[in-house]
Design a protein around this motif. Structure first.
Motif, PDB file in Angstrom:
ATOM      1  N   HIS A 102       0.688  -1.222  -0.235  1.00  0.00           N
ATOM      2  CA  HIS A 102      -0.222   0.302  -0.403  1.00  0.00           C
ATOM      3  C   HIS A 102       0.816   1.393   0.208  1.00  0.00           C
ATOM      4  O   HIS A 102       2.299   1.145   0.148  1.00  0.00           O
ATOM      5  CB  HIS A 102      -0.409   0.081   1.237  1.00  0.00           C
ATOM      6  CG  HIS A 102      -2.018  -0.685   1.258  1.00  0.00           C
ATOM      7  ND1 HIS A 102      -3.346  -0.674   1.192  1.00  0.00           N
ATOM      8  CD2 HIS A 102      -1.868  -2.141   0.859  1.00  0.00           C
ATOM      9  CE1 HIS A 102      -4.089  -1.785   1.510  1.00  0.00           C
ATOM     10  NE2 HIS A 102      -3.198  -3.036   0.828  1.00  0.00           N
ATOM     11  N   ILE A 163      -8.715   4.691  -7.491  1.00  0.00           N
ATOM     12  CA  ILE A 163      -9.115   4.066  -6.333  1.00  0.00           C
ATOM     13  C   ILE A 163      -9.954   5.888  -5.393  1.00  0.00           C
ATOM     14  O   ILE A 163      -9.470   6.098  -5.323  1.00  0.00           O
ATOM     15  CB  ILE A 163      -7.977   3.792  -5.330  1.00  0.00           C
ATOM     16  CG1 ILE A 163      -6.900   2.128  -5.654  1.00  0.00           C
ATOM     17  CG2 ILE A 163      -8.423   3.505  -3.676  1.00  0.00           C
ATOM     18  CD1 ILE A 163      -8.394   1.143  -5.547  1.00  0.00           C
ATOM     19  N   SER A 168     -12.931   2.218  -3.180  1.00  0.00           N
ATOM     20  CA  SER A 168     -12.321   2.599  -2.359  1.00  0.00           C
ATOM     21  C   SER A 168     -12.285   1.659  -0.918  1.00  0.00           C
ATOM     22  O   SER A 168     -11.222   0.834  -0.869  1.00  0.00           O
ATOM     23  CB  SER A 168     -11.704   3.277  -2.126  1.00  0.00           C
ATOM     24  OG  SER A 168     -12.717   4.060  -0.987  1.00  0.00           O
ATOM     25  N   THR A 172      -6.900   2.931   1.970  1.00  0.00           N
ATOM     26  CA  THR A 172      -6.223   2.660   0.105  1.00  0.00           C
ATOM     27  C   THR A 172      -6.236   1.158   0.086  1.00  0.00           C
ATOM     28  O   THR A 172      -6.816   0.331   0.673  1.00  0.00           O
ATOM     29  CB  THR A 172      -4.816   2.922   0.581  1.00  0.00           C
ATOM     30  OG1 THR A 172      -4.240   2.041   1.775  1.00  0.00           O
ATOM     31  CG2 THR A 172      -4.989   4.370   1.261  1.00  0.00           C
ATOM     32  N   SER A 173      -5.364   1.203  -1.096  1.00  0.00           N
ATOM     33  CA  SER A 173      -4.961   0.050  -1.942  1.00  0.00           C
ATOM     34  C   SER A 173      -3.781   0.082  -2.490  1.00  0.00           C
ATOM     35  O   SER A 173      -3.013   0.384  -2.558  1.00  0.00           O
ATOM     36  CB  SER A 173      -6.043  -0.578  -3.043  1.00  0.00           C
ATOM     37  OG  SER A 173      -5.969  -1.731  -3.196  1.00  0.00           O
ATOM     38  N   GLY A 187      -1.323   4.498 -10.309  1.00  0.00           N
ATOM     39  CA  GLY A 187      -1.591   5.609  -8.949  1.00  0.00           C
ATOM     40  C   GLY A 187      -1.622   7.125  -9.402  1.00  0.00           C
ATOM     41  O   GLY A 187      -1.523   7.378  -7.740  1.00  0.00           O
ATOM     42  N   ASN A 191      -6.708   7.118  -4.127  1.00  0.00           N
ATOM     43  CA  ASN A 191      -5.562   5.987  -4.090  1.00  0.00           C
ATOM     44  C   ASN A 191      -4.995   6.931  -2.425  1.00  0.00           C
ATOM     45  O   ASN A 191      -5.442   7.678  -1.032  1.00  0.00           O
ATOM     46  CB  ASN A 191      -4.269   5.062  -4.458  1.00  0.00           C
ATOM     47  CG  ASN A 191      -4.569   3.816  -3.454  1.00  0.00           C
ATOM     48  OD1 ASN A 191      -4.621   3.359  -2.765  1.00  0.00           O
ATOM     49  ND2 ASN A 191      -3.548   3.137  -4.368  1.00  0.00           N
ATOM     50  N   SER A 230      -7.382  11.420  -3.874  1.00  0.00           N
ATOM     51  CA  SER A 230      -7.255  10.840  -3.334  1.00  0.00           C
ATOM     52  C   SER A 230      -8.836   8.972  -3.228  1.00  0.00           C
ATOM     53  O   SER A 230      -9.895   9.241  -2.946  1.00  0.00           O
ATOM     54  CB  SER A 230      -7.023  10.365  -1.837  1.00  0.00           C
ATOM     55  OG  SER A 230      -8.478  11.023  -1.211  1.00  0.00           O
ATOM     56  N   TYR A 231      -8.432   8.269  -2.372  1.00  0.00           N
ATOM     57  CA  TYR A 231      -9.313   6.867  -2.095  1.00  0.00           C
ATOM     58  C   TYR A 231     -10.971   8.035  -0.792  1.00  0.00           C
ATOM     59  O   TYR A 231     -11.698   7.188  -1.465  1.00  0.00           O
ATOM     60  CB  TYR A 231      -9.081   6.168  -0.791  1.00  0.00           C
ATOM     61  CG  TYR A 231      -8.943   5.987   0.435  1.00  0.00           C
ATOM     62  CD1 TYR A 231     -10.270   6.497   1.172  1.00  0.00           C
ATOM     63  CD2 TYR A 231      -7.634   7.113   0.955  1.00  0.00           C
ATOM     64  CE1 TYR A 231      -9.597   6.775   2.786  1.00  0.00           C
ATOM     65  CE2 TYR A 231      -7.396   6.704   2.184  1.00  0.00           C
ATOM     66  CZ  TYR A 231      -8.830   7.209   3.339  1.00  0.00           C
ATOM     67  OH  TYR A 231      -8.789   7.438   4.363  1.00  0.00           O
ATOM     68  N   ASP A 254      -4.557  10.239   3.545  1.00  0.00           N
ATOM     69  CA  ASP A 254      -4.384   9.946   2.487  1.00  0.00           C
ATOM     70  C   ASP A 254      -3.748  10.925   1.712  1.00  0.00           C
ATOM     71  O   ASP A 254      -4.038  11.200   0.309  1.00  0.00           O
ATOM     72  CB  ASP A 254      -6.791  10.411   1.611  1.00  0.00           C
ATOM     73  CG  ASP A 254      -6.740  11.598   1.557  1.00  0.00           C
ATOM     74  OD1 ASP A 254      -5.903  12.812   2.892  1.00  0.00           O
ATOM     75  OD2 ASP A 254      -8.207  12.555   1.398  1.00  0.00           O
TER      76      ASP A 254
END
Length: 267
Positions: A102, A163, A168, A172-173, A187, A191, A230-231, A254
């Motif tokens: 991650h 993401i 999501s 996060t992933s 990315g 994310n 971000s997610y 994030d």
């Protein structure tokens, strides 16, 4: 702008037939891709009724080639140099086996800059690794086009690339969970937000046109630029020209970062 199209092999002189490597992996396993230099239009595309003064005026920027990390800095990569992992999404928050892949988060801009310095010292370099300038980041995100997103205009494809709030599950992933953009960079959409080198200014009036960071001045002293959404964010924050900003000491689950190399790592 980007070297997507090659001459036919028979048209290339023998001495030029061996292409310069475009992939580099450093001593801690961080992968970088080479991005050709060129000119692009930075800022909001007027044909889309989105964005505002903060993304204006659209202006030409010409910058040299650079290397950009294929992924945001991961928890594992951050720990290798700092021996700490400040991230929220680790251990019981996500699957522990995959948490090392991650993105690291809960890092301030100052933390990201300290990591850059550690990386340069670890590899015996000086001003080699860096945070991307805002112009470098957007250039890589637009990937030779000027569409709303790095892959095109359609929000219907976002789940394949990003993401964000609708894909999501509130966390996060892994950094390669979604498709990369046209340059093979993962990315950039969602994310974690990614810190840039630049101070934040309310518009692009007076911004440099050579890809260098915009630093200094009364307006730019309090905030730093972050890019990519971000997610937690909606789709509008995932647009290639969208600009976020925060105080440089902000820590949030994030916000992360990725690195660039402003030199030739193959020498």
């Amino acid at each position: 702008m980007f070297d997507f199209f090659k001459k036919k092999a028979e048209e290339i002189p023998a001495a030029a037939a061996v292409e310069t490597p475009r992939h580099f992996t450093n001593s801690i396993g961080m992968e970088f891709l080479y991005v050709d230099g060129g000119e692009y239009m930075m800022g909001r595309n007027p044909q889309y009724n989105e964005g505002g003064e903060v993304e204006s005026p659209e202006h030409p920027v010409r910058l040299g080639g650079f290397w950009i990390a294929k992924y945001p800095v991961t928890q594992e990569q951050y720990f290798k140099l700092t021996r700490v992992n400040p991230s929220f999404f680790k251990n019981d928050k996500v699957e522990e086996e995959s948490s090392r892949r991650h993105p690291v988060e809960q890092v301030s801009w100052f933390d990201a800059k300290a990591y850059v310095e550690l990386m340069n010292r670890f590899e015996g370099k000086t001003r080699f690794y860096a945070l991307p300038t805002e112009a470098q980041w957007e250039y890589a995100a637009k990937a030779g086009g000027n569409t709303r997103f790095s892959f095109g205009d359609s929000e219907a494809l976002l789940d394949d690339y990003a993401i964000y709030e609708y894909s999501s599950n509130g966390r996060t992933s892994i950094v390669d969970d979604k498709l990369p953009n046209r340059l093979g960079i993962y990315g950039l959409l969602g994310n974690v937000w990614e810190w840039c080198e630049d101070d934040f200014f309310a518009n692009y009036n007076g911004a440099p046109n050579d890809g260098s960071p915009r630093i200094g001045g009364a307006e730019g002293e309090s905030f730093k630029v972050r890019r990519g959404g971000s997610y937690k964010t909606g789709y509008l924050c995932l647009r290639s020209s969208f600009r976020g900003y925060s105080r440089p000491d902000l820590v949030a689950n994030d916000i992360g970062f990725r690195l660039v190399i402003n030199g030739n790592p193959l020498r």
